[in-house]
Structures are given as structure tokens and as C-alpha cells.
Design a protein around this motif. Structure first.
Motif, short mmCIF file in Angstrom:
data_model
loop_
_atom_site.label_atom_id
_atom_site.label_comp_id
_atom_site.label_asym_id
_atom_site.label_seq_id
_atom_site.Cartn_x
_atom_site.Cartn_y
_atom_site.Cartn_z
N HIS A 106 0.83 -1.20 0.00
CA HIS A 106 0.00 0.00 0.00
C HIS A 106 0.87 1.26 0.00
CE1 HIS A 106 -3.04 2.94 1.33
NE2 HIS A 106 -2.11 3.35 2.17
N HIS A 107 1.87 1.26 0.87
CA HIS A 107 2.70 2.45 0.97
C HIS A 107 3.57 2.65 -0.26
CE1 HIS A 107 1.83 2.34 5.43
NE2 HIS A 107 1.46 3.54 5.03
N ARG A 109 2.87 1.81 -3.23
CA ARG A 109 1.99 2.29 -4.28
C ARG A 109 1.68 3.78 -4.10
NH1 ARG A 109 -0.80 -1.52 -6.69
NH2 ARG A 109 -1.00 -2.66 -4.73
N THR A 110 1.31 4.14 -2.89
CA THR A 110 0.96 5.53 -2.62
C THR A 110 2.15 6.46 -2.88
OG1 THR A 110 -0.42 4.67 -0.85
CG2 THR A 110 -0.07 7.04 -0.90
N ASP A 113 2.71 6.81 -6.52
CA ASP A 113 1.67 7.68 -7.08
C ASP A 113 2.00 9.15 -6.81
OD1 ASP A 113 0.31 5.52 -7.93
OD2 ASP A 113 -1.34 5.66 -6.51
N ARG A 114 2.57 9.40 -5.66
CA ARG A 114 2.91 10.78 -5.32
C ARG A 114 4.22 11.21 -5.95
NH1 ARG A 114 -0.52 12.79 -1.48
NH2 ARG A 114 -1.74 11.20 -0.41
N ARG B 86 -5.17 6.60 7.20
CA ARG B 86 -5.26 5.63 6.10
C ARG B 86 -6.69 5.15 5.94
NH1 ARG B 86 -3.66 0.66 7.14
NH2 ARG B 86 -2.09 1.45 8.58
N SER B 91 -2.95 10.13 3.44
CA SER B 91 -1.59 9.76 3.81
C SER B 91 -1.12 10.72 4.89
CB SER B 91 -0.62 9.91 2.64
OG SER B 91 -1.05 9.14 1.56
#
Lengths: 333, 333
Positions: A106-107, A109-110, A113-114, B86, B91
Motif C-alpha cells: 500500500h505504501h 503504491r501511494t 503515485d505521489r 489511512r 496519507s
DNA sequence: TGAGCCCGTGGAATCGATTACACGGAGGAT
DNA sequence: ATCCTCCGTGTAATCGATTCCACGGGCTCA
């Protein structure tokens, strides 16, 4: 919030000139420069980092995916990472994986994305397709502490082999022969390596590491407790328990205490990773200390090197044994 | 990295349609929808959060400026904050102030530049102009643990008054009369409040808190050590030292140990903030426990409420006393 | 059969910055 | 005096998304 257009209007110049002033571009007249500065101050203008990032394709942010924030070792690592990154002009965005591969993903990916400029990871597992793909796609990446074999990514870590040998020598010198280990997850390099280093060191003293003396933990407190209970239930319990991280050592301490047993008289205890509380536990705990701050700083430098087009080297630093009282009286100093 | 244009080309539709599919907009034909999905999968497309943020003026990121990451209390807080954030689709970007106002300001500025949607702060001081301006300018903000009086920002914190009264009752019951405190910085609310609560509780028992028994600390280990040394040098040293946070308690323990004195026989020790290691220190330390996880979650909810246009309420949760052995034998259970 | 609607879609503006390119004017060289 | 160069500046394209508006086609209903 004021934008660059507002500043341009206020200063009576174009946005291009404002941008040039902001970025220290040389070809701006002194007059224009002072007028822009004045406008910036008057409006309390601050450039929008989001817009800037979109245009320049760099965020000046590093992602750090950490295995577990509640583990003092990793929080110290995070601190040194942030410090070095700040010195180099980067921010750090931390993601806590809690030793869970799904959270880690999850992290990652996030953060991707950022559009963070680079990624620092201490993988909780063998690597998801996501992370592997990112590495292959050329996202600047560096592994800290733990790593994934077969991926072309620099690794910054500590080698505990020598320190583990010192530990075993210390234990052997105190007369201990039945030595057990609480291992970390087999999916992590540190989980495996520490067991191997321990086994090899034992072998050097002609000692065996039977399966019954290898407990499978997950780097968390509860597993340390559970595994230690198992050890204590054995017909012939170990004389010393070596926990592969500090949280499992805490769990082990809980378990021993719950049985009404004492450390080190009834069971000895040692841990990988030294933390400041180990000085004041009952008894003070013998541990293997990593140069955590150096690790964090080296990792950031390697990552920033990669980001800025330089090679970015792997680094391995030695860990060292810190003898305290949890395995028996130390030799007189 | 593939952009929305690539997806549009691959799927044979316009970027508008791709965007609609991505955002679950209803008015898209099933046919177009599946073609877009296929293109997204084929290209491994992930939307660029930077571009999205620029357009929508929201980052779905929260800033958390923490006083000190090496303090287990704050790392637990950070963890619960991230968890709740989350769950709500945000975030968290953490900044570590290390109890330094200049670092705190640096992080606030950086976070604001990055256009985080809201800011969670436990201020290390009375508030810089920067932070005050941000609050006044309408940046969604919430104070956690510590706060700044006179600013219209919700506060999520724990009230330790009752627990401090319980602590003093406990100490008094054990026969202790000379009680000292290692205070936090006067610039912080928790630094001041804990001293006041202590003084009031003492007064209820007819006890005084002389200046000599108030040591000025800064919430860091070294200051706890230094202040405790001062206490021990007094002609009439205190019978119990109460540290206003867990790190200063650690320093106090160091100082007592260095003198060859024992806790609790020679000096008692108690701390604000309970951490898991306190169970295993020598001796186990009596502490005041805050509902840290609840605090973090409540703070995030309040902040997200503000961000999304709802009121966003202040919350105060009670702390509670956890009696262990560091002040003398507890009353039999 | 024609008017009016709704639905799915695309074109284009927009967010706030950076930067390539063009342009006018001043100054130096010939 | 003419030409060239440079300097300071502005115009406009661009980054990758979202979203307003307009448009064409099929439908219903009178």
C-alpha cells in the motif's frame, strides 16, 4: 493563497521574471529583482510545490517504507534518514508497514503515485511484483537493513556475523552450551541471516543448533513471548535465548517473568539490536548494536546519488557486541 | 511512465472519458469503461497524484509535526494517526521537530508548501508567527497533546490532573513527603500543566513544592539526568522524583544508578507517559498512562472534519495511574 | 413527423509553476 | 553609420490531470 501571477501583478513584471528571481536565474535586472522580492514579502508568497513538481518532474521527496515504527531500531533509523535527507534538501515521507506485506505494498503504491524521487525500503518479505516492477522500471531505490536477493538495488546494511561470533564466544565462556534462537520471518534476509550466523558460530565451538532450539518469530513482541514459552516447555530448555530483534527480546522477558523465572540465573537472554532501554532493564540486556545512524545516513546518500545520476553504492557496516548482565556475570573488565 | 493520454490513445477514447472512468463518474458506456480498464491494465497506468492535486487543490495528505520521534509516546501517537488517516483515505507526512522550534518551523513551512490538506501539531513552543499565521489564514489545523492558548484550533489531549492526584495519594500513602518534579519546557502546555497539577495535588495533602524541587528539563534524556543530579546534591534530597515525560525518567534512572543508589529504596521514581519498557525496567516504573491511540485517532477525525467542512471538535481524554514498584512496595492488591 | 430530452462523448480551459523562443534596445566593432 | 551581440524581458507551450460546455444521436411523446 497567492500565486505567482499575483506576485507578477504586484511587482509589475511577468510571471517568467518572477520565476527567474525565485530560482536565482542570473539574467534579471537588479531593479526587477528588488521589486519582485518586495512583492513576495508583501504577499507572503510561497511557491506551490505541487505545481513546481508537475512541471519539473521532481518532488524533492524521498519515500521511506519502514518495517515497524514501534520498533526503536527503526525509529532511530528513520530519524537519521530524515536528518541526512534534510541536509541534502529532501523531505521524507514515511510509510509504516507493521511487518505486513500488504501494508508495505500500500505504501509503496501511494509513494509511487505521489511521484517521490526515490524509495528507501527495508522489505518485510521477498518482494511483491509491485516493488520488483518499480525497481526494474528504474525508480531510484535503495534497500536498508533488509534486502531482496537478485534485485539490482544498492543495499545498505550491517553485518552481524562477527558480533554473533563474539556473542557465542561470550556465552561459551560463561559455560552455556544449550543455546536457542528466536528467528525472524524466513521471508526477510535478516530473519534468515541471523540464524545462519548463529548456527555457524555455534559450529565453531562444536555446538549444534537443533530444530527445537529454533523458534519461528515475526519480529513482534507476542511472537517472542510465544516462542520462549515453547522453549521453556521443552524437557531440556535452553540455557540462553537469543532474540533476533529487540521486540522479541521484550516478549521473551515477559514469558520468563510470567513463569516466575529469573534472568540470567534460570535463562540467559541476548538480543539483536541494542536500544537505550536495555541499560535499565532487569537485568541489563546483552545485545548486538548496529551503527543505526550511520546506516540511515549512508542509505540516503546512496539514494540521492542514484537520483542525481551518480552510481550509488552498497554499504556494509559491522555491528558490535555489547555485553551486559543478561547472560550471566561478564568477565571482570 | 504512462499518462492519461497514453491510456486514452490505447483505449481509443478521449482523456475526458478516461478521467471519468477513473473517478467512477456514472455517465460512461459499459463499452468505453471496459476498454479503458483494459488499457489501464495493459499499460500498468497509475494516475499522477501531483497533477491531480494541482487541479483539484487537494492532496489527501495530512502533515504531522511531532515533537520528538525518539520518544516512544510520540511514535505510538504517530502510528495511530497514520492508521486512522489511512482508514479515511489520507496519507501522513511526518516531520520531526526534535523539540526544536526552528526545526518545527522548517517542517511546517515545507508541509504548507507541499499543500497538505491539514496539519496536526504538538507545538514545542508558544507558536511561531508562521504557525499562527497559517492557523489564522484558515489552514485546517488540530493540536495534539500540547497546544497554544489563544488560537482558535481544536485541541485533542489528555487530562492528567486526576491521575496526578492519584499518584500523589499513592506516594503520600507510602509515607513520602518530599516530592520533586522534573518539569518540561515552560513554553509547552504540558511542561507547565504537569507542574501545576502536581503542585495542586500536593497542596491537597498540605505539602509544599519548593523551587528547589522543581527542576527545569526539556523532555530529553540528558536534562532528566542533569536535574536529578541536582536533586541528589541537595542537603535534603527528595524522596521521590516525578519526571514529566518518559525520556527524562530514563535520564533520572541513569543519574541515580551512576551514584550507586537504588530505586526505590534510596529515591522513588515516577513518570508521565507509560511505555511498554517500564514493565521490565529495574524496578518497574510507576507511570501515568495516556490513551495514546485514542488521542491519535480522535485528532485525525477532528482534522478531517475540519478539512471536509464539518466543525471538528476538541477532545480531552483522562489519563490513568499505573502503579508499579518504583516508588516503594504497592499496597497489596 | 417534428420537438424536446437525455446520454455518452470530446474539445478545451484550467490549476501554478518552468523554460524555450522571440524581440527590442543598448553598446561595441568595423 | 551599419551590423552584430548580448541582456533583460515577455509570450506562450508544457507538465497530467479534472470538468464545463457543446454536440450528435436515439428516444419518447404529442
Amino acid at each position: 493563497m497567492a500565486s505567482i501571477k499575483d506576485v507578477a501583478a504586484e511587482a509589475g513584471v511577468s510571471v517568467a521574471t518572477v520565476s527567474r528571481v525565485l530560482n536565482g536565474h542570473p539574467s534579471v535586472s537588479t531593479d526587477a529583482r528588488t521589486r519582485v522580492q518586495a512583492a513576495v514579502d508583501a504577499l507572503g508568497y510561497r511557491p506551490n510545490a505541487v505545481a513546481r513538481s508537475l512541471r519539473t518532474d521532481q518532488t524533492r521527496a524521498l519515500g521511506l517504507v519502514i518495517s515497524d515504527v514501534l520498533n526503536p531500531y527503526f525509529t532511530e533509523l528513520a530519524r537519521s534518514v530524515e536528518e541526512e535527507a534534510r541536509a541534502l534538501g529532501y523531505s521524507v515521507v514515511i510509510g509504516n508497514a507493521d511487518e505486513r506485506p500488504d501494508l508495505q505494498d500500500h505504501h509503496v503504491r501511494t509513494l509511487l503515485d505521489r511521484r517521490i524521487d526515490g524509495l528507501l525500503v527495508s522489505p518485510t518479505d521477498g518482494g511483491s511484483p509491485l516493488m520488483l516492477d518499480a525497481a526494474r522500471a528504474g525508480t531510484p531505490m535503495v534497500f536498508v537493513d533488509r534486502w531482496i536477493p537478485g534485485v539490482d538495488v544498492p543495499v545498505v546494511r550491517s553485518d552481524g556475523r562477527a558480533a554473533v561470533r563474539d556473542l557465542v564466544a561470550h556465552l561459551h565462556g560463561l559455560g552455556h552450551r544449550r543455546l536457542a534462537i528466536i528467528a525472524g520471518p524466513a521471508a526477510t534476509t535478516t530473519g534468515r541471516e541471523r540464524v545462519e550466523a548463529f548456527r555457524e558460530a555455534l559450529a565453531a565451538y562444536g555446538l549444534d543448533l537443533p530444530d527445537a532450539y529454533i523458534g519461528q518469530g515475526d519480529f513482534q513482541v507476542d511472537s517472542g513471548r510465544r516462542v520462549t514459552e515453547g522453549f521453556l516447555d521443552l524437557p531440556e530448555p535452553p540455557q540462553v535465548v537469543f532474540a533476533a530483534d529487540n521486540l522479541m527480546a521484550l516478549g521473551a522477558l515477559d514469558a520468563v517473568r510470567a513463569r516466575g523465572l529469573r534472568v540470567p540465573e534460570d535463562v540467559g537472554l541476548a538480543a539483536f539490536d541494542d536500544i537505550r532501554w536495555f541499560v535499565h532493564t532487569d537485568p541489563p540486556i546483552t545485545a548486538i548494536a548496529q551503527p543505526t545512524g550511520d546506516l540511515g545516513r549512508a542509505a540516503v546518500r546512496a539514494l540521492v546519488d542514484r537520483i542525481e545520476g551518480r552510481p550509488g553504492e552498497s554499504v556494509t557496516l559491522p555491528a558490535r557486541l555489547v555485553v551486559r548482565r543478561s547472560c550471566g556475570e561478564p568477565a571482570p573488565a
